[in-house]
Design an enzyme around this catalytic site. Structure first.
Site, PDB file in Angstrom:
ATOM      1  N   SER A 227      61.965  61.800  87.449  1.00  0.00           N
ATOM      2  CA  SER A 227      62.654  60.638  86.889  1.00  0.00           C
ATOM      3  C   SER A 227      62.800  60.812  85.383  1.00  0.00           C
ATOM      4  O   SER A 227      61.826  61.130  84.691  1.00  0.00           O
ATOM      5  CB  SER A 227      61.867  59.361  87.178  1.00  0.00           C
ATOM      6  OG  SER A 227      61.826  59.101  88.564  1.00  0.00           O
ATOM      7  N   GLY A 229      64.178  58.309  83.369  1.00  0.00           N
ATOM      8  CA  GLY A 229      64.466  57.001  82.798  1.00  0.00           C
ATOM      9  C   GLY A 229      65.947  56.680  82.852  1.00  0.00           C
ATOM     10  O   GLY A 229      66.593  56.857  83.884  1.00  0.00           O
ATOM     11  N   ALA A 230      66.481  56.220  81.733  1.00  0.00           N
ATOM     12  CA  ALA A 230      67.894  55.845  81.681  1.00  0.00           C
ATOM     13  C   ALA A 230      68.822  57.036  81.888  1.00  0.00           C
ATOM     14  O   ALA A 230      70.014  56.857  82.163  1.00  0.00           O
ATOM     15  CB  ALA A 230      68.198  55.171  80.348  1.00  0.00           C
ATOM     16  N   GLY A 232      68.578  59.135  84.327  1.00  0.00           N
ATOM     17  CA  GLY A 232      68.709  59.449  85.739  1.00  0.00           C
ATOM     18  C   GLY A 232      67.564  60.268  86.292  1.00  0.00           C
ATOM     19  O   GLY A 232      66.403  59.989  86.039  1.00  0.00           O
ATOM     20  N   GLY A 258      60.964  53.700  90.065  1.00  0.00           N
ATOM     21  CA  GLY A 258      60.561  55.000  90.588  1.00  0.00           C
ATOM     22  C   GLY A 258      60.183  54.943  92.053  1.00  0.00           C
ATOM     23  O   GLY A 258      60.421  55.902  92.808  1.00  0.00           O
ATOM     24  N   ASP A 259      59.608  53.822  92.500  1.00  0.00           N
ATOM     25  CA  ASP A 259      59.246  53.667  93.907  1.00  0.00           C
ATOM     26  C   ASP A 259      60.505  53.600  94.771  1.00  0.00           C
ATOM     27  O   ASP A 259      60.535  54.135  95.886  1.00  0.00           O
ATOM     28  CB  ASP A 259      58.409  52.405  94.098  1.00  0.00           C
ATOM     29  CG  ASP A 259      57.193  52.381  93.188  1.00  0.00           C
ATOM     30  OD1 ASP A 259      56.668  53.469  92.869  1.00  0.00           O
ATOM     31  OD2 ASP A 259      56.778  51.279  92.781  1.00  0.00           O
TER      32      ASP A 259
END
Length: 321
Positions: A227, A229-230, A232, A258-259
């Site tokens: 991951s 974050g913003a 992608g 993230g889940d």
């Protein structure tokens, strides 16, 4: 059926306030309670996608009782075959399940998170869980997700043990944790790991995501879904590497994003989708979760609009691990 493991389950409390000011008293506009912990969030997203799951881990005390009552309410939804979409296989312990508190600032959309450490797990309780976990790894399980932090008392190599058990049972296993539990879990060769960029850098010593993903593969991971974050998500498999992002930055509550990405990867695995399609689903679900007020849920309208808009691009082909 997908098995999700949440060793440090939680009762998630979300407070919404007009504006969060340090050292001030606040009037809460809205309070929500949800069964929490990463694996339980994954299970709820899977249920919303119509895929059945069984949740296991630990639950205890009054907080654990409330958590299981809320989970039972969630489990009332049935799949196409009439079976519950979420099945409770949590192991009862003496200690009290932890709480997590998220305070959402409605002015900025930012969330402040407070996480309790969790109950102390005794050696006998850990052995009871291991026996239950082995029994759950039957031929009905399509994949296992090992998610989140370890409560006090659980061995730091716990996830390595659980990965090995899943591999012995020939069940694909995804590991989503951090720090030393992730480092040790890598040595057991999980099929997928799902760290964020900071967690990936922490176990590899490399800040550049593609290099760090390759390093994680050399340490034992078959596939790395990182991951960003913003920005992608980066997906590195033995056959190729791709990155994906949504076309616009979204504001909202990132807790549980993230889940939802994990649920997207696992649902794509269950359906036999190609890796780029699994990645697109994971990114779209993650973005749709940011637009949801609580973890473990996603905004269905946002998801429907984002999925066809996700940009999936090939990255430089990774070296063989």
């Amino acid at each position: 059926m997908i098995l999700t493991v949440t060793l440090n389950a939680a009762l998630d409390l979300t407070y919404r306030v007009p504006h969060l000011v340090p050292h001030a008293s606040h009037r809460v506009r809205e309070v929500t309670e949800r069964p929490g912990g990463k694996g339980l969030n994954v299970a709820r997203v899977l249920a919303a996608l119509g895929l059945p799951s069984t949740v296991t881990g630990f639950a205890g005390g009054e907080t654990g009782r409330v958590l299981r009552a809320l989970l039972a309410a969630d489990a009332e939804a049935a799949g196409p075959d009439g079976r519950a979409l979420v099945t409770d296989a949590l192991v009862t312990v003496a200690g009290n399940t932890r709480r997590t508190v998220g305070v959402v600032d409605e002015t900025t959309g930012d969330t402040t998170q407070l996480n309790e450490p969790g109950p102390h797990i005794t050696p006998d309780e850990w052995e009871t869980f291991l026996a239950a976990y082995r029994e759950l790894l039957d031929d009905q399980v399509r994949a296992v997700a090992l998610c989140g932090s370890l409560p006090p008392g659980v061995p730091v190599g716990a996830y390595a043990t659980l990965v090995r058990e899943a591999r012995t049972a020939r069940v694909p296993v995804l590991l989503d944790t951090s720090g030393e539990p992730l480092r040790r879990g890598l040595a057991a060769r999980p099929d997928i790991i799902k760290p964020n960029a900071e967690e990936l850098a922490g176990i590899t010593g490399t800040a550049e995501p593609l290099r760090a993903a390759r390093a994680a593969q050399r340490r034992g991971a078959h596939t790395v879904a990182a991951s960003l974050g913003a920005d992608g998500m980066l997906l590195v498999t033995p056959d190729g590497a791709w990155s994906a992002a949504v076309p616009e930055r979204l504001t909202g509550n990132p807790t549980g994003a993230g889940d939802s990405a994990v649920a997207g990867l696992l649902s794509g695995l269950a359906e036999g989708l190609p890796w780029p399609d699994r990645l697109a689903r994971a990114v779209a679900l993650s973005a749709a979760t940011v637009r949801s007020p609580v973890a473990g849920e996603f905004d269905e309208e946002t998801y429907a609009g984002m999925l066809p808009a996700v940009r999936v691009r090939p990255s430089e082909a990774p070296s063989a691990p």
